[in-house]
Design a protein around this motif. Structure first.
Motif, PDB file in Angstrom:
ATOM      1  N   ASP A 288      -7.183  -8.979  33.368  1.00  0.00           N
ATOM      2  CA  ASP A 288      -7.276 -10.249  32.631  1.00  0.00           C
ATOM      3  C   ASP A 288      -8.064 -10.017  31.337  1.00  0.00           C
ATOM      4  OD1 ASP A 288      -5.872 -11.523  34.684  1.00  0.00           O
ATOM      5  OD2 ASP A 288      -7.694 -11.908  35.815  1.00  0.00           O
ATOM      6  N   ASP A 289      -9.168 -10.742  31.143  1.00  0.00           N
ATOM      7  CA  ASP A 289      -9.955 -10.585  29.916  1.00  0.00           C
ATOM      8  C   ASP A 289     -11.059  -9.542  30.061  1.00  0.00           C
ATOM      9  OD1 ASP A 289      -8.499 -12.550  28.575  1.00  0.00           O
ATOM     10  OD2 ASP A 289      -9.760 -14.159  29.366  1.00  0.00           O
ATOM     11  N   ASN A 290     -11.110  -8.881  31.194  1.00  0.00           N
ATOM     12  CA  ASN A 290     -12.148  -7.878  31.434  1.00  0.00           C
ATOM     13  C   ASN A 290     -11.568  -6.465  31.316  1.00  0.00           C
ATOM     14  OD1 ASN A 290     -14.070  -9.913  32.117  1.00  0.00           O
ATOM     15  ND2 ASN A 290     -13.205 -10.002  34.173  1.00  0.00           N
ATOM     16  N   LEU A 291     -12.398  -5.548  30.848  1.00  0.00           N
ATOM     17  CA  LEU A 291     -12.037  -4.134  30.862  1.00  0.00           C
ATOM     18  C   LEU A 291     -12.651  -3.504  32.109  1.00  0.00           C
ATOM     19  CD1 LEU A 291     -12.518  -3.072  27.126  1.00  0.00           C
ATOM     20  CD2 LEU A 291     -10.476  -3.949  28.276  1.00  0.00           C
ATOM     21  N   THR A 292     -12.057  -2.404  32.556  1.00  0.00           N
ATOM     22  CA  THR A 292     -12.545  -1.718  33.752  1.00  0.00           C
ATOM     23  C   THR A 292     -12.779  -0.246  33.435  1.00  0.00           C
ATOM     24  OG1 THR A 292     -10.311  -1.227  34.546  1.00  0.00           O
ATOM     25  CG2 THR A 292     -11.297  -3.302  35.260  1.00  0.00           C
ATOM     26  N   VAL A 293     -13.747   0.345  34.099  1.00  0.00           N
ATOM     27  CA  VAL A 293     -14.026   1.771  33.959  1.00  0.00           C
ATOM     28  C   VAL A 293     -14.659   2.264  35.259  1.00  0.00           C
ATOM     29  CG1 VAL A 293     -16.319   1.425  32.934  1.00  0.00           C
ATOM     30  CG2 VAL A 293     -15.072   3.552  32.494  1.00  0.00           C
ATOM     31  N   THR A 294     -14.306   3.476  35.656  1.00  0.00           N
ATOM     32  CA  THR A 294     -14.894   4.102  36.841  1.00  0.00           C
ATOM     33  C   THR A 294     -15.864   5.192  36.386  1.00  0.00           C
ATOM     34  OG1 THR A 294     -12.924   3.673  38.180  1.00  0.00           O
ATOM     35  CG2 THR A 294     -14.426   5.386  38.956  1.00  0.00           C
ATOM     36  N   VAL A 295     -17.108   5.133  36.869  1.00  0.00           N
ATOM     37  CA  VAL A 295     -18.167   6.041  36.419  1.00  0.00           C
ATOM     38  C   VAL A 295     -18.636   6.906  37.585  1.00  0.00           C
ATOM     39  CG1 VAL A 295     -20.472   6.198  35.413  1.00  0.00           C
ATOM     40  CG2 VAL A 295     -18.905   4.401  34.661  1.00  0.00           C
ATOM     41  N   PRO A 296     -18.525   8.236  37.455  1.00  0.00           N
ATOM     42  CA  PRO A 296     -19.039   9.119  38.508  1.00  0.00           C
ATOM     43  C   PRO A 296     -20.574   9.165  38.478  1.00  0.00           C
ATOM     44  CG  PRO A 296     -17.439  10.240  37.080  1.00  0.00           C
ATOM     45  CD  PRO A 296     -17.832   8.984  36.397  1.00  0.00           C
ATOM     46  N   VAL A 297     -21.200   9.162  39.650  1.00  0.00           N
ATOM     47  CA  VAL A 297     -22.651   9.320  39.756  1.00  0.00           C
ATOM     48  C   VAL A 297     -22.939  10.359  40.826  1.00  0.00           C
ATOM     49  CG1 VAL A 297     -23.111   6.951  39.023  1.00  0.00           C
ATOM     50  CG2 VAL A 297     -22.885   7.464  41.462  1.00  0.00           C
ATOM     51  N   THR A 326     -27.315   2.521  46.197  1.00  0.00           N
ATOM     52  CA  THR A 326     -26.044   1.988  45.670  1.00  0.00           C
ATOM     53  C   THR A 326     -24.872   2.632  46.398  1.00  0.00           C
ATOM     54  OG1 THR A 326     -26.978   1.596  43.478  1.00  0.00           O
ATOM     55  CG2 THR A 326     -24.583   1.756  43.646  1.00  0.00           C
ATOM     56  N   PRO A 327     -24.012   1.862  47.055  1.00  0.00           N
ATOM     57  CA  PRO A 327     -22.894   2.456  47.797  1.00  0.00           C
ATOM     58  C   PRO A 327     -21.756   2.888  46.874  1.00  0.00           C
ATOM     59  CG  PRO A 327     -22.792   0.080  47.955  1.00  0.00           C
ATOM     60  CD  PRO A 327     -24.051   0.396  47.207  1.00  0.00           C
ATOM     61  N   ASN A 328     -20.980   3.806  47.342  1.00  0.00           N
ATOM     62  CA  ASN A 328     -19.787   4.230  46.611  1.00  0.00           C
ATOM     63  C   ASN A 328     -18.800   3.058  46.494  1.00  0.00           C
ATOM     64  OD1 ASN A 328     -18.007   6.390  45.498  1.00  0.00           O
ATOM     65  ND2 ASN A 328     -16.740   5.764  47.235  1.00  0.00           N
ATOM     66  N   GLY A 329     -18.221   2.871  45.290  1.00  0.00           N
ATOM     67  CA  GLY A 329     -17.233   1.802  45.086  1.00  0.00           C
ATOM     68  C   GLY A 329     -17.817   0.486  44.641  1.00  0.00           C
ATOM     69  N   ARG A 330     -19.139   0.405  44.514  1.00  0.00           N
ATOM     70  CA  ARG A 330     -19.740  -0.851  44.067  1.00  0.00           C
ATOM     71  C   ARG A 330     -19.377  -1.105  42.593  1.00  0.00           C
ATOM     72  NH1 ARG A 330     -26.171  -2.615  44.244  1.00  0.00           N
ATOM     73  NH2 ARG A 330     -25.893  -4.642  43.211  1.00  0.00           N
ATOM     74  N   THR A 331     -19.070  -2.354  42.257  1.00  0.00           N
ATOM     75  CA  THR A 331     -18.717  -2.730  40.889  1.00  0.00           C
ATOM     76  C   THR A 331     -19.829  -3.561  40.268  1.00  0.00           C
ATOM     77  OG1 THR A 331     -16.338  -2.701  41.352  1.00  0.00           O
ATOM     78  CG2 THR A 331     -17.058  -3.947  39.432  1.00  0.00           C
ATOM     79  N   LEU A 350     -16.210  -4.149  33.630  1.00  0.00           N
ATOM     80  CA  LEU A 350     -16.453  -3.990  35.064  1.00  0.00           C
ATOM     81  C   LEU A 350     -16.584  -2.501  35.375  1.00  0.00           C
ATOM     82  CD1 LEU A 350     -13.855  -6.586  36.434  1.00  0.00           C
ATOM     83  CD2 LEU A 350     -16.250  -6.958  35.763  1.00  0.00           C
ATOM     84  N   ILE A 351     -17.767  -2.100  35.826  1.00  0.00           N
ATOM     85  CA  ILE A 351     -18.087  -0.687  36.033  1.00  0.00           C
ATOM     86  C   ILE A 351     -18.114  -0.400  37.533  1.00  0.00           C
ATOM     87  CG2 ILE A 351     -19.765   1.136  35.554  1.00  0.00           C
ATOM     88  CD1 ILE A 351     -20.848  -0.762  33.305  1.00  0.00           C
ATOM     89  N   THR A 352     -17.224   0.455  37.973  1.00  0.00           N
ATOM     90  CA  THR A 352     -17.161   0.824  39.385  1.00  0.00           C
ATOM     91  C   THR A 352     -17.814   2.190  39.591  1.00  0.00           C
ATOM     92  OG1 THR A 352     -15.121  -0.426  39.702  1.00  0.00           O
ATOM     93  CG2 THR A 352     -15.641   1.250  41.358  1.00  0.00           C
ATOM     94  N   VAL A 353     -18.753   2.244  40.518  1.00  0.00           N
ATOM     95  CA  VAL A 353     -19.495   3.475  40.790  1.00  0.00           C
ATOM     96  C   VAL A 353     -18.717   4.345  41.766  1.00  0.00           C
ATOM     97  CG1 VAL A 353     -21.601   4.420  41.827  1.00  0.00           C
ATOM     98  CG2 VAL A 353     -21.722   2.417  40.321  1.00  0.00           C
ATOM     99  N   GLU A 354     -18.606   5.624  41.425  1.00  0.00           N
ATOM    100  CA  GLU A 354     -17.918   6.583  42.297  1.00  0.00           C
ATOM    101  C   GLU A 354     -18.833   7.780  42.528  1.00  0.00           C
ATOM    102  OE1 GLU A 354     -14.554   9.259  40.952  1.00  0.00           O
ATOM    103  OE2 GLU A 354     -13.442   7.820  42.188  1.00  0.00           O
TER     104      GLU A 354
END
Length: 392
Positions: A288-297, A326-331, A350-354
Motif C-alpha cells: 500500500d503506502d508503506n515500503l518494506t525492507v528485510t534487515v539481517p541481524v 528481539t525474535p526473528n521475523g519481528r517487524t 516497515l523493517i523486518t528483522v531476520e
C-alpha cells in the motif's frame, strides 16, 4: 422516438430517482437496474428486454447534462404532453399537435397560448436545428488514447516526468479535417448532420446507432480526400512530456483529461489513459503506502539488543534500536519513510528483522557457541510446542 413521446415519458420514474437527483445517483440507479434487467441475465424474457431498453433510453437522456436540461425544460413547459396555460387561461390543460408548434403554425407572430416564435429556440437542441430551421452539424469529440509507461521503483515512489510517443487519429491536414478534397463536404441527408440514426425497437421509443452513410461524422465528402479517403481523419504521431504523480502503483491507470486525439468541428479533445508498470527494486518492496525492507541481524544483536543502521529509499539511513530478545521475523516501523500518499504525506518503512546464521565459524566463535550451549543445556524452547500439541 417522437417529440411527444420525449416529453410524455417520465425518465425519472423509469430509473426510480427524484427529479433533483445528482449525476452520481442517476448513474448508480442505472447500473443497478441494468444489471437486473440485462438480456444476458434474462434470456427469453421479452418483458425484461423491454424494461432494459426503457432504462437505457432514460439513462441516455438523464445521464447527459445537456439532454437532461432540454428534457426538464420541455416538461416544465408542457408537462405530460399537455400545454400549461398561463394565468387567466382558465386553469387545466389541453392537448394540441406538437407539429403545429415546431412547424411554425402560429399566426400573427404569436404561437399557442400567447407565446412568441422563440419556442423554436427553446427546443431547437432536441432536433439539432436552430430557430431558422437550418441544420447544425454537431461537434465531434476526439478519440481516447491509451498508452503504457515503465518506471523504476524510485520513479514510481517519487514521481517522474516521462516522454510518451503516441499515435492517434487527428484532423487530416490535406483537407483540413473536412474529408473533402475541395473542403466543401455536404451535410449527410440520412442523419441530417447528427451522425446518428434511430433504430426502432418497439414500446414507443427507439435507440440510436452511428449513421451508416457518413460513419457517424454527419458529413459526406463529394470529392473524397486522397489522404484520408473522406474520413477527415489521418494518423499522426506526437511526443508529450507526461508528469506521473508520486506514489503511483504498478498497474495503475492514470487519466489525463483533454490530452487525447483532437476533436472535430470545435469538439473537445479525447482523454489520454496511461497504464503504469513499475520495475522491482533489489532491496525495497511495497505494501500500500508503506515500503518494506528485510534487515539481517546477528544473533548477539537480537539476543542482547543493539542499534542497527537501516537504508531508506533516496534518503539517509535510519538507526533501528533492537530491544533485548528481539525474535526473528519481528517487524518494526520507521515513520514517514514510505511512499507518497495522495494528500502529500508519506507512509512508513516497515523493517523486518531476520536473524542471520553464519555458514562458517572460526575456532574461537565455535568455542564460544559450544560454551553457550552447555550453559543453556537445561532449556528446551520446544517444550511448550509439545504441550500444546498434546492438549489439542
Amino acid at each position: 422516438m417522437s417529440t411527444k413521446d420525449f416529453i410524455e415519458k417520465d425518465y425519472y420514474k423509469v430509473l426510480g430517482v427524484p427529479k433533483d437527483a445528482t449525476e452520481a445517483e442517476i448513474k448508480k440507479a442505472y447500473r443497478k437496474l441494468a444489471r437486473e434487467f440485462h438480456p444476458d441475465a434474462n434470456k427469453g424474457n421479452a418483458k425484461a428486454e423491454e424494461r432494459f431498453k426503457e432504462i437505457s433510453e432514460a439513462n441516455d437522456v438523464l445521464g447527459d447534462p445537456k439532454k437532461r436540461k432540454e428534457y426538464d425544460d420541455a416538461r416544465a413547459l408542457f408537462g405530460n404532453g399537455g400545454f400549461r396555460p398561463g394565468p387567466g387561461a382558465g386553469g387545466g390543460s389541453f392537448n394540441f399537435d406538437l407539429g403545429d408548434l415546431f412547424g411554425g403554425g402560429a399566426q400573427g407572430g404569436q404561437g399557442a397560448g400567447g407565446f412568441g416564435g422563440g419556442l423554436g429556440d427553446v427546443f431547437g437542441g432536441l432536433f439539432n436545428r436552430g430557430s431558422s430551421g437550418t441544420t447544425r452539424v454537431q461537434p465531434r469529440r476526439g478519440q481516447d488514447i491509451e498508452s503504457e509507461v515503465t518506471l523504476s521503483f524510485t520513479e514510481a515512489i517519487e514521481g517522474a516526468t516521462v516522454p510518451l510517443r503516441m499515435s492517434s487519429q487527428s484532423p487530416c491536414k490535406g483537407c483540413s479535417g473536412t474529408g473533402d478534397a475541395n473542403g466543401t463536404p455536404r451535410v449527410c441527408p440520412t442523419c441530417v448532420g447528427t451522425g446518428q440514426v434511430a433504430r426502432g425497437s418497439g414500446g414507443g421509443f427507439s435507440l440510436t446507432d452511428p449513421c451508416p452513410d457518413c460513419k457517424g461524422r454527419g458529413l459526406i465528402a463529394e470529392n473524397p480526400c486522397d489522404i484520408c479517403k473522406g474520413s477527415g481523419r489521418a494518423k499522426s504521431s506526437r511526443t508529450m512530456q507526461v508528469r506521473i504523480p508520486a506514489g503511483v502503483a504498478d498497474g495503475q491507470r492514470i487519466r489525463l483529461r483533454g490530452k487525447g486525439a483532437p476533436g472535430e468541428r470545435g469538439g473537445p479533445a479525447g482523454d489520454l489513459y496511461v497504464v503504469v508498470h513499475v520495475d522491482a527494486h533489489p532491496v525495497f518492496g511495497r505494501k500500500d503506502d508503506n515500503l518494506t525492507v528485510t534487515v539481517p541481524v546477528t544473533y548477539p544483536e537480537a539476543a542482547l539488543g543493539g542499534e542497527v543502521r537501516v537504508p531508506t529509499l533516496g534518503g539517509p539511513p535510519v538507526t533501528l534500536k533492537l530491544p533485548p530478545g528481539t525474535p526473528n521475523g519481528r517487524t518494526m516501523r520507521a515513520r514517514g519513510k514510505g511512499a507518497v500518499r495522495k494528500d502529500g504525506t508519506r507512509g512508513d518503512l516497515l523493517i523486518t528483522v531476520e536473524v542471520s546464521v553464519p555458514k562458517d565459524l572460526s575456532g574461537k566463535a565455535r568455542d564460544a557457541l559450544e560454551a553457550y550451549r552447555e550453559a543453556t543445556a537445561g532449556e528446551d524452547p520446544r517444550a511448550e510446542l509439545f504441550q500444546a500439541a498434546k492438549g489439542a
